[in-house]
Design a protein around this motif. Structure first.
Motif, PDB file in Angstrom:
ATOM      1  N   MET A 151      31.693  48.381  33.158  1.00 30.74           N
ATOM      2  CA  MET A 151      31.074  47.635  34.434  1.00 30.74           C
ATOM      3  C   MET A 151      31.630  46.190  34.455  1.00 30.74           C
ATOM      4  O   MET A 151      31.853  45.836  35.630  1.00 30.74           O
ATOM      5  CB  MET A 151      29.614  48.082  34.599  1.00 30.74           C
ATOM      6  N   SER A 152      31.513  45.553  33.658  1.00 30.33           N
ATOM      7  CA  SER A 152      31.998  44.246  33.472  1.00 30.33           C
ATOM      8  C   SER A 152      33.526  44.182  33.950  1.00 30.33           C
ATOM      9  O   SER A 152      33.590  43.411  34.832  1.00 30.33           O
ATOM     10  CB  SER A 152      31.746  43.434  32.078  1.00 30.33           C
ATOM     11  N   ILE A 153      34.258  45.072  33.156  1.00 30.08           N
ATOM     12  CA  ILE A 153      35.566  45.068  33.540  1.00 30.08           C
ATOM     13  C   ILE A 153      35.753  45.411  34.869  1.00 30.08           C
ATOM     14  O   ILE A 153      36.587  44.783  35.932  1.00 30.08           O
ATOM     15  CB  ILE A 153      36.643  46.008  32.986  1.00 30.08           C
ATOM     16  N   PHE A 154      34.919  46.320  35.746  1.00 33.93           N
ATOM     17  CA  PHE A 154      35.168  46.508  37.147  1.00 33.93           C
ATOM     18  C   PHE A 154      34.695  45.477  37.982  1.00 33.93           C
ATOM     19  O   PHE A 154      35.339  44.963  38.955  1.00 33.93           O
ATOM     20  CB  PHE A 154      34.154  47.651  37.541  1.00 33.93           C
ATOM     21  N   ALA A 155      33.586  44.591  37.424  1.00 34.84           N
ATOM     22  CA  ALA A 155      33.247  43.425  38.288  1.00 34.84           C
ATOM     23  C   ALA A 155      34.472  42.255  38.274  1.00 34.84           C
ATOM     24  O   ALA A 155      34.703  41.784  39.280  1.00 34.84           O
ATOM     25  CB  ALA A 155      31.995  42.750  37.749  1.00 34.84           C
ATOM     26  N   PHE A 156      35.001  42.227  37.086  1.00 37.23           N
ATOM     27  CA  PHE A 156      36.002  41.173  36.912  1.00 37.23           C
ATOM     28  C   PHE A 156      37.290  41.705  37.968  1.00 37.23           C
ATOM     29  O   PHE A 156      37.880  40.859  38.622  1.00 37.23           O
ATOM     30  CB  PHE A 156      36.645  41.238  35.455  1.00 37.23           C
ATOM     31  N   VAL A 157      37.482  42.803  38.139  1.00 37.14           N
ATOM     32  CA  VAL A 157      38.602  43.290  38.764  1.00 37.14           C
ATOM     33  C   VAL A 157      38.405  43.182  40.268  1.00 37.14           C
ATOM     34  O   VAL A 157      39.108  42.695  40.937  1.00 37.14           O
ATOM     35  CB  VAL A 157      39.022  44.720  38.404  1.00 37.14           C
ATOM     36  N   TRP A 158      36.949  43.620  40.742  1.00 33.85           N
ATOM     37  CA  TRP A 158      36.715  43.615  42.115  1.00 33.85           C
ATOM     38  C   TRP A 158      36.540  42.127  42.549  1.00 33.85           C
ATOM     39  O   TRP A 158      36.938  41.811  43.565  1.00 33.85           O
ATOM     40  CB  TRP A 158      35.493  44.166  42.458  1.00 33.85           C
TER      41      TRP A 158
END
Length: 115
Positions: free
Chosen positions: A37-44
């Motif tokens: 989820m953190s990686i998704f947040a970084f990407v978004w």
């Protein structure tokens, strides 16, 4: 449309994790422990703003708040092992985690660390 895509991808990830955990607690734990989820947040955030300073601040904030989040993962199985009702154990361990967050934020403030 972009917002819907974010919701769908995040939902699919959570559903997959749930299905994996039902079949194998080991693999469920492996996948749940990944900072997906953190990686998704970084990407978004990067795709939407290209603001790497904001992403770095978010990452550091997450790092500091991982410590109190561990309270849930230690206390919850202890309470369940003592035959405490699932919902009560979840509530108590969640409440303890919130207290841990409050304490961590106070400690960080005393150390002049902002997240």
């Amino acid at each position: 449309m972009y917002y819907v895509l974010k919701i769908l991808l995040s939902s699919v990830l959570l559903a997959m994790l749930s299905e994996i955990a039902k079949r194998s607690s080991f693999w469920g734990a492996i996948f749940a422990s990944l900072p997906t989820m953190s990686i998704f947040a970084f990407v978004w955030i990067f795709l939407e703003t290209k603001n790497t300073v904001n992403i770095a601040q978010l990452s550091l904030g997450i790092a500091w708040l991982v410590v109190p989040s561990l309270i849930l993962f230690v206390l919850f199985p202890i309470l369940l092992g003592k035959s405490i009702n699932f919902w009560l154990a979840l509530l108590l361990s969640s409440a303890a985690t919130v207290i841990g967050y409050v304490l961590m934020l106070r400690i960080l403030k005393m150390m002049n660390i902002s997240i």
